[in-house]
Structure formats: structure tokens, C-alpha cells
Design an enzyme around this catalytic site. Sequence first.
Site, PDB file in Angstrom:
ATOM      1  CD  GLU A 332      -9.284  -8.697  12.025  1.00 20.43           C
ATOM      2  OE1 GLU A 332     -10.355  -8.224  11.642  1.00 20.43           O
ATOM      3  OE2 GLU A 332      -9.055  -9.005  13.222  1.00 20.43           O
ATOM      4  CB  CYS A 333      -2.864  -6.412  12.707  1.00 22.66           C
ATOM      5  SG  CYS A 333      -1.602  -5.204  13.195  1.00 22.66           S
ATOM      6  N   GLY A 334      -1.381  -8.781  13.087  1.00 23.77           N
ATOM      7  CA  GLY A 334      -0.429  -9.821  13.439  1.00 23.77           C
ATOM      8  C   GLY A 334      -0.636 -11.094  12.642  1.00 23.77           C
TER       9      GLY A 334
END
Length: 460
Positions: A332-334
Site C-alpha cells: 500500500e502506498c509507500g
Amino acid sequence: MTAAPRIVIGAPASGGGKTTFTCGLLQALVRRGMAPAACKCGPDYIDPMFHSEVIGAYSRNLDLFFSDAAQVRALVADSAAHGNAVVIEGVMGYYDGIAVSDEASAWDVARTIDAPAVLVIDGRGRARSIAAEVAGFARFRADSHVEGVVLNRVSDMLYPRLKDVIEAETGVRVYGYLPVLEDCSLESRHLGLVTASEVADLQAKLDKLASVMERTVDIDGLLRLASSAPVLNGSAWQGIEPRTLPALPRIAIARDDAFCFYYADALRLLQHLGAELVEFSPLADAGLPEGASGLYLGGGYPELHARELNANAPMRTAIARAIRSGMPTIAECGGFMYLHDVLEDSDGGTYSEVGVVPGASFKTSKLGRFGYITLTAAHDGLLADADEKLRAHEFHYWDSETPGNDFTAEKPQSGRSWKCGMSTPSMYAGYPHLYLPAHPQAARRFVDACAAYGGERGQR
């Protein structure tokens, strides 16, 4: 039924001192020998780190976009079972919810869990006008739940006069004040506050804050107010049955300064469903934990550590090999940024990373995506089948040359939509953060896939 003393700490706007006051109150309760639980309204990751990692409070998020009212009440009841008072930090302004509505606001949470609310009001630069602000918030809704205020950034000399005028004009009780405490401030960066591990002398700051609040805030009165809330019932995982799996799946959880954004209840749910969670550091470790059969790369700040992540070539190789072998993975994301061929850091340098996602994750000049979304799957994948919906949240200044197109993201209320995310039978990767307790079937699929992968590997 659970006796659940609880109180919501709100404010007229972001930046008004909610987190500082909440952390000080929690620390003061700990110093009194209590075991407070803490909750954060909304999808924020960072404030719960202060609540749990530093103060030691049992912490979780309460979010009425992700969860229905019954689940939110059950989560608060569960928190009460882990502590003798529940302190709930609001989000943004007290009535600020989705778009310009009050849906999923701190007020929405307060009325859902039937909790009294105390607003932290900035007292700088005002006199009698502060009473008008308090009156407005207390009367904006008939069931405002606003039963008290605390004044922030107010001098010892001015406080008694402001207290008298607020109580006389509004009938709302003033529970104390905080003077200006520059050396107790909590720094911020592009995703909000810096993480708890990065604040210099944090424990000393919290101890000083708690000492000041023992003198300037009616903590006993706040505890009595919290105890006025009615009983609650419910358990966190009601209706979600645990599984007996043929092989205990070990899920590797990336946890260090680069990857630290996880919903506590998402991890608790994975454990409830039979997973063993093993933390590791993509910055410092040479490989994945032994016996890992699943991988969870959460969000965080990989852009601040791109050089160090690049330098750990054995870890990058191990993760790439695991994902290509079919190890079930959530990124997720990072975590998604780390999987790219190239990651641009905050200074404009570019570094080779895991190389599972083609192209680069690069810095932009503004916040690209922000807020709640609903994801609709284009086809069957690890977490969702075709046309299934997952509620999620985005907040990022970096973007991707290959953001994915396996989901349609739609903003609530506005209907604006775009394509995003990557979904295969063994991987979910994308900028959207998922709240797994809102979709226990997705969590179950992930755990089952990890168990199957571990079993197949053991037979090789």
C-alpha cells in the site's frame, strides 16, 4: 454490556491542539496508574502511533466511512475492555466529514457511540468572541454532544476571565487550559505529524505536558464526564469466525522508519483469522523472516530512505524473488512505491528499488490524491473478485508512471472516478490504503492464500 467511560476530544479546525492535548491527557492518566485506551477518528495512521507506541495506550481507528455504526460501537466496547477509560481524538474540525458533509466527522462518531465531547479551543487573540465560537459549536446540532471545552495557548492571567465569560454566556463548562508550551510542540511534514520515533525527547515532552495539565486542567472532572457515558456492548470481531488452517501462515510485516503505516485492527484481524505476524525491516535486514508465506508492505516514508533501501540489495532481491514466486502480497502506498523499478527521493535523487512494478515513483509538487474512495475490482484478484467493492483512503504527494488500472476508484458524494491499483491472484499493490476490518472477506482471502502458499512451498 460493557461499562465504557469515554470522551471525544474535538476542535474547531485542524492544527488547534487536539493531538497535543490528547497525548498529554493520556500521559497524565498513565502517570496516575490508569490504563487508558485511545482511539483516533478517521483514517490517520500517525496519531495512533503517539497513543500506543509512546504512551502505551491500546489504540485503534474509528471511521464511519469504513465501518458501520454497529462496528464502531463494538470497537469502542472492545477498547473499554482493554482499558479503564477511552480517550477518542477527533479529526479536522468537529463537524468536518466527507467532502463538506458531517458524515464520518468527530461529531458523527460522538453521537454514534453516545460520548460526551470536549473541544480544544484556541484562545489567542480573542476575548468575548470566544464565547460566540463555543456557543456556535454547542448549538449547531441539537445533539452536538459538546459538554465542555479546554482553552489552548492561554495565559494563567487571562484564563479565569475567559472561563467566566464562556460559562456565563453559553452554559458550557470549561475544564481548564494549556499555556503556550513551545518545547512541547509536535513537528509536522507533508503527511501530517512526524512519526513518534522521530520526535526528539518525546517522552520528556509528554511528561512535561502531563505535569502542566495536572495543574491547569480538571482531569478529575474530565474522568467524571467520561463516566457519564452509557454502557456499550459488542466485541471487535463479532460475526467473523476464526479459521483452523492446515498450515499456520507467517505474514512478514515491514516495520521500520520507512514503513510504519498500519491500521492496528487490520493486523489484529489477520491474527484473529489465524495468521502469525512477523515484523522485519527492509532497511536493516538481509532477507524476509524465515518461513514467511505472505508479505505486507505498508505505507510510510520510503521517499525519505530511498538511498538506504537501495543500498540493501539482498532485501530488494529477496522481496522481488518472493513476489515473483507467487507469495501473497499487499503493498500500500509507500510499499507500492518501494516495489517500483525506480523511486525518486525527497531531494530529487533516483534509486533502483525492488523492480516488480515497472517505471518510476516520482515526486510531484502537490497533494495528488486525498481522501476516501471506493474501489471496484475490474477482475478477480487476491483480495476481491470482479465488481466487488473495497473502501479505501489515499493521501500522497508522490505519483507513479504505472499506477495500475485493475480498480476503478470513486470519490464519495462527488462521483469523480479514475483507474488505479494492481491486482493479480497473488498481489494487491497501489496507492490506496485498505481498512481490512471493513472487508473481512478480503482479509480472509489474504490469510487463506498465505496458508496455501506456505503449504505448497512445504511440499516442494
